[in-house]
Design an enzyme around this catalytic site. Structure first.
Site, PDB file in Angstrom:
ATOM      1  N   CYS A  37       0.826  -1.200   0.000  1.00  0.00           N
ATOM      2  CA  CYS A  37       0.000   0.000   0.000  1.00  0.00           C
ATOM      3  C   CYS A  37       0.861   1.251   0.000  1.00  0.00           C
ATOM      4  O   CYS A  37       2.085   1.185  -0.056  1.00  0.00           O
ATOM      5  CB  CYS A  37      -0.923  -0.005   1.212  1.00  0.00           C
ATOM      6  SG  CYS A  37      -0.026   0.022   2.766  1.00  0.00           S
ATOM      7  N   CYS A  38       0.177   2.402   0.084  1.00  0.00           N
ATOM      8  CA  CYS A  38       0.871   3.672  -0.040  1.00  0.00           C
ATOM      9  C   CYS A  38       1.201   4.300   1.304  1.00  0.00           C
ATOM     10  O   CYS A  38       1.785   5.369   1.361  1.00  0.00           O
ATOM     11  CB  CYS A  38       0.002   4.659  -0.842  1.00  0.00           C
ATOM     12  SG  CYS A  38      -0.619   3.961  -2.374  1.00  0.00           S
ATOM     13  N   GLY A  39       0.838   3.643   2.407  1.00  0.00           N
ATOM     14  CA  GLY A  39       0.870   4.297   3.702  1.00  0.00           C
ATOM     15  C   GLY A  39       2.208   4.828   4.151  1.00  0.00           C
ATOM     16  O   GLY A  39       2.363   6.013   4.406  1.00  0.00           O
TER      17      GLY A  39
ATOM     18  N   ARG B 198       2.654  -0.281  -6.581  1.00  0.00           N
ATOM     19  CA  ARG B 198       3.038   0.476  -7.772  1.00  0.00           C
ATOM     20  C   ARG B 198       4.551   0.437  -7.984  1.00  0.00           C
ATOM     21  O   ARG B 198       5.028   0.386  -9.121  1.00  0.00           O
ATOM     22  CB  ARG B 198       2.541   1.921  -7.668  1.00  0.00           C
ATOM     23  CG  ARG B 198       3.010   2.687  -6.455  1.00  0.00           C
ATOM     24  CD  ARG B 198       2.564   4.142  -6.516  1.00  0.00           C
ATOM     25  NE  ARG B 198       2.971   4.843  -5.313  1.00  0.00           N
ATOM     26  CZ  ARG B 198       2.135   5.245  -4.361  1.00  0.00           C
ATOM     27  NH1 ARG B 198       0.860   4.993  -4.467  1.00  0.00           N
ATOM     28  NH2 ARG B 198       2.579   5.886  -3.299  1.00  0.00           N
TER      29      ARG B 198
END
Length: 273
Positions: free
Chosen positions: A116-118, A187
């Site tokens: 995730c992007c966290g 990503r």
């Protein structure tokens, strides 16, 4: 042919699974079957030393490992890579490099790299970013028509995204066509898969660009700089830090490519007017 079909089906099963869900729409509930993407934890060892655990989509894992090592500065060329052994059962990638490679854990800060992007790695917050991100001087040019065609082509290829909605997609392109596409729940992983493939194939990045399905984060722009890409196209918005990095490293950042429009945020000389 039967064996190839069986292998394809097995690979497909590893990437996604089906789940019964309760769907609500317009005041009514109904039972449906939904397709969800898989997550896989791969622990990377370099010369016997644990480096990191990467949560990824379990395909093209050798590409992922090679691209990850290059983007982290563990290897500077494919000639420094001696062997990569991936165990699906153990969830490990064991890498051997030449004696000239000095993997220093203090510089690479063992960490859990999530999908995730966290808590992503921020620009130049790590030693290796400052030493592997490079100025990009590629004079590649692209027209508005080509920008839209490449984004359309990338999204047409995004089968796993269409089925699950749970992955990012990155495509390596020339101005005329998509050359290679990779998907992943992370990503950064999708970009590393592209990077690893091009390193193993010894492909030149001159005249290449990247089309990306998500937003332009600092991490995405840093990855493009490490790969040597001068233009990155994205469907969504950039962050302020991403644009600072693009300004500094000579990358043309194009965002909000959708519905016949886009915005050029940095180094607009590569976009033909």
């Amino acid at each position: 042919m039967a064996q190839a079909t069986s292998q394809s089906a097995e690979s497909d099963h590893r990437l996604k699974s089906e789940r019964r869900v309760i769907h609500y729409e317009k005041g009514a509930f109904e039972t449906r079957t939904d397709v969800v993407v898989s997550e896989y934890a791969l622990t990377v060892f370099v010369n016997g030393q644990e480096m990191a655990t990467v949560v990824c989509t379990p395909e093209y894992m050798e590409d992922l490992v090679v691209g990850f090592l290059a983007s982290e500065g563990v290897i500077r060329s494919i000639d420094q890579l001696v062997d990569v052994q991936i165990s699906d059962f153990r969830g490990t990638a064991r890498v051997q490099t030449t004696s000239g490679v000095n993997f220093n854990q203090a510089f690479y800060n063992k960490r859990y790299i999530a999908s995730c992007c966290g808590k992503g790695r921020q620009s130049f917050y790590f030693y290796n970013d400052a030493h592997t991100a490079k100025q990009v001087d590629d004079p590649v040019k692209i027209s508005p028509k080509q920008i839209f065609e490449l984004m359309d082509a990338m999204q047409t290829d995004a089968t796993l995204w269409h089925e699950t909605g749970g992955v990012h997609m990155a495509s390596l392109c020339t101005p005329e066509k998509v050359v290679l596409s990779r998907t992943d729940i992370g990503r950064h992983n999708a970009l590393d898969k592209l990077y690893g493939h091009t390193l193993m194939q010894r492909e030149s990045m001159t005249g290449k660009l990247i089309a990306f399905s998500g937003r332009l984060s600092s991490e995405v722009v840093l990855k493009c700089a490490k790969i040597g890409i001068g233009v990155v196209l994205a469907k969504s918005a950039p962050t302020a830090l991403a644009l600072e990095i693009a300004d500094e490293l000579g990358i043309t950042a194009v965002g909000f490519v959708r519905e016949g429009s886009f915005q050029v945020y940095s180094h607009p000389w590569r976009v033909l007017q």
